[in-house]
Design an enzyme around this catalytic site. Structure first.
Site, PDB file in Angstrom:
ATOM      1  N   HIS A   1     -25.126 -10.948   1.999  1.00  0.00           N
ATOM      2  CA  HIS A   1     -26.107 -12.031   2.026  1.00  0.00           C
ATOM      3  C   HIS A   1     -26.899 -12.006   0.728  1.00  0.00           C
ATOM      4  CE1 HIS A   1     -28.972 -14.957   3.635  1.00  0.00           C
ATOM      5  NE2 HIS A   1     -29.878 -14.273   2.955  1.00  0.00           N
TER       6      HIS A   1
ATOM      7  N   ASP B   1     -34.594 -18.173  15.492  1.00  0.00           N
ATOM      8  CA  ASP B   1     -34.790 -18.176  14.040  1.00  0.00           C
ATOM      9  C   ASP B   1     -34.791 -19.594  13.491  1.00  0.00           C
ATOM     10  OD1 ASP B   1     -34.845 -16.835  11.339  1.00  0.00           O
ATOM     11  OD2 ASP B   1     -33.000 -17.996  11.166  1.00  0.00           O
TER      12      ASP B   1
ATOM     13  N   ARG C   1     -42.148 -22.422   9.902  1.00  0.00           N
ATOM     14  CA  ARG C   1     -42.601 -21.717   8.703  1.00  0.00           C
ATOM     15  C   ARG C   1     -42.536 -22.618   7.484  1.00  0.00           C
ATOM     16  NH1 ARG C   1     -38.543 -17.191   8.291  1.00  0.00           N
ATOM     17  NH2 ARG C   1     -39.613 -16.777   6.306  1.00  0.00           N
TER      18      ARG C   1
ATOM     19  N   SER D   1     -35.547 -12.793   9.731  1.00  0.00           N
ATOM     20  CA  SER D   1     -34.701 -13.986   9.760  1.00  0.00           C
ATOM     21  C   SER D   1     -33.296 -13.658   9.277  1.00  0.00           C
ATOM     22  CB  SER D   1     -35.323 -15.085   8.898  1.00  0.00           C
ATOM     23  OG  SER D   1     -34.466 -16.199   8.794  1.00  0.00           O
TER      24      SER D   1
ATOM     25  N   LYS E   1     -29.843 -12.857  11.878  1.00  0.00           N
ATOM     26  CA  LYS E   1     -28.657 -13.720  11.799  1.00  0.00           C
ATOM     27  C   LYS E   1     -27.400 -12.908  11.550  1.00  0.00           C
ATOM     28  CE  LYS E   1     -30.783 -16.564   8.945  1.00  0.00           C
ATOM     29  NZ  LYS E   1     -31.217 -17.697   8.087  1.00  0.00           N
TER      30      LYS E   1
END
Length: 423
Positions: free
Chosen positions: A82, A161, A168, A183, A187
């Site tokens: 990620h 999320d 947010r 978050s 995931k």
């Protein structure tokens, strides 16, 4: 449980226990807690942070708000990557087929871009016929038969999320390290991967501009991943200038194919191989990823991935109708090419979106014909802007005002890989 008491606990800087967190996430996900109360809790977390155990419980509760993919039937070790995002960050397009070429499964569930940062799905959707939407069965089949996917997460994965991020976004609490970390990690846990390598960007074009903030985020995510049973390591990489030479959807796909075919810019290759090495080490594979990249196998595997999701690379990639160049104002060495400015220019040309529902252009973007360290003469092109209509160029050029600096001497070479965070 009382939502007011939970908000007050965080507002006053105290720690939420597991029961409070589970109750809140369950009721928020079910729509039983008003948005304004959830926003109040998010703001309290923004200002007061979260303790390690508290954040771990928060993350696990978010995972439990939806389904978790069961990848056991795939029959392969699973590992993912990620990135916190940047300008020209097309690494996933190369990395997924590269790692899958070792017989590993890479379940890359990606997102779309917002603002000056590009989204992996937007890039892939510039390929004719390609679709981001896969059912859970289709994901498992593709991982089993090919080894890699790049796809959108379905709505049953971590709905807490998705709903919290929307709040947010409109309450300016996005840049909270505990909320960012939970978050991302929730995931990745929900997608079922065993191991995760994080690419935490820092610099002008990154979400975390300052190195120390990037380091804190990386440490938080690594600790959170490990506490949740997922092997996790992070590299902190520089995003002071564009990664590679392109920023824009089809442009970045083309550049990724260039790397998969044995070419491409050195900086993009360096970051990709560094992340690949970490992914291999987490899965106990002793190999040099540069050899696999040169073998041509990842290029073939990428074609299979694209075809499995309806894409057809033989139709070529779309190209912009209009192009304009930005030229050097003097002779010398490029000492700066501001990353964020280039990203904003690409965004204004149509490569990005201001709101999640906005369309994006597959062809718009910026090509860096020269980068920091390159020698250039007055009048030679530095940037090439691509757009679908002439009306977008003025605002894009405005975004580049002051972005290019030229000096008499060559600038120092700064490292791309700034740090490694692990437990």
């Amino acid at each position: 449980m009382d939502v007011i008491e939970i908000i007050q606990t965080k507002r006053d800087g105290r720690t939420l226990n597991k029961e409070q967190i589970d109750w809140f996430i369950n009721n928020f996900s079910a729509g039983h807690i008003p948005d304004e109360q959830t926003a109040a809790l998010a703001m309290s977390i923004y200002f007061n942070g979260m303790e390690t155990d508290e954040l771990t419980n928060w993350t696990k509760a978010m995972v439990s708000s939806g389904v978790t993919l069961d990848l056991n039937s795939v029959g392969k070790h699973t590992v993912d990557k990620h990135s916190t995002g940047g300008v020209g960050d097309k690494v996933s397009l190369i990395l997924v087929p590269l790692i899958a070429s070792y017989g590993l499964a890479v379940p890359q569930l990606s997102g779309r871009g917002l603002g000056h940062g590009g989204g992996t799905l937007d890039k892939m959707e510039s390929i004719s016929g390609w679709t981001a939407s896969l059912s859970e069965k289709e994901m498992l089949t593709q991982l089993r038969e090919i080894g890699g996917i790049i796809a959108a997460a379905n709505e049953n994965i971590n709905p807490a999320d998705r709903h919290l991020y929307a709040l947010r976004d409109v309450t300016h609490t996005v840049d909270s390290i505990p909320l960012i970390a939970s978050s991302i990690i929730s995931k990745k846990i929900a997608e079922g991967t065993d191991a995760l390598v994080l690419d935490v960007k820092t610099g002008s074009g990154a979400f975390m501009v300052e190195l120390e903030n990037a380091r804190e985020l990386a440490k938080t995510m690594v600790e959170l991943g490990e506490n949740s049973g997922m092997k996790t390591v992070a590299l902190i990489t520089s995003m002071e200038t564009v990664l590679g030479k392109t920023a824009g959807n089809a442009l970045e796909v083309s550049e990724s194919l260039e790397v998969l075919e044995g070419g491409g810019p050195e900086d993009l290759i360096e970051v990709t191989l560094a992340l690949a090495q970490e992914m291999l080490e987490l899965t106990n594979i002793d190999a040099d990823p540069s050899e696999m990249l040169a073998s041509g196998k990842p290029r073939e595997l990428f074609e299979k991935m694209v075809s499995a999701q309806g894409g057809d690379l033989s139709k070529g990639l779309p190209e912009a109708e209009f192009k304009k160049t930005i030229e050097a104002s003097e002779t010398g060495y490029i000492s700066k090419l501001d990353c964020r400015s280039v990203g904003i220019a690409a965004w204004r040309l149509g490569a990005g979106r201001a709101k999640k529902e906005d369309p994006v252009s597959p062809t718009a973007g910026v090509v860096c014909l020269a980068k920091p360290g390159d020698q250039i003469r007055t009048g030679e092109p530095v940037l090439e802007l691509h757009g679908d209509n002439n009306d977008s160029f003025d605002s894009a050029i405005e975004a580049l005002d002051g972005a290019i600096e030229i000096s008499e001497v060559a600038p120092n070479n700064y490292p791309l890989i700034l740090d490694k965070i692990f437990t």
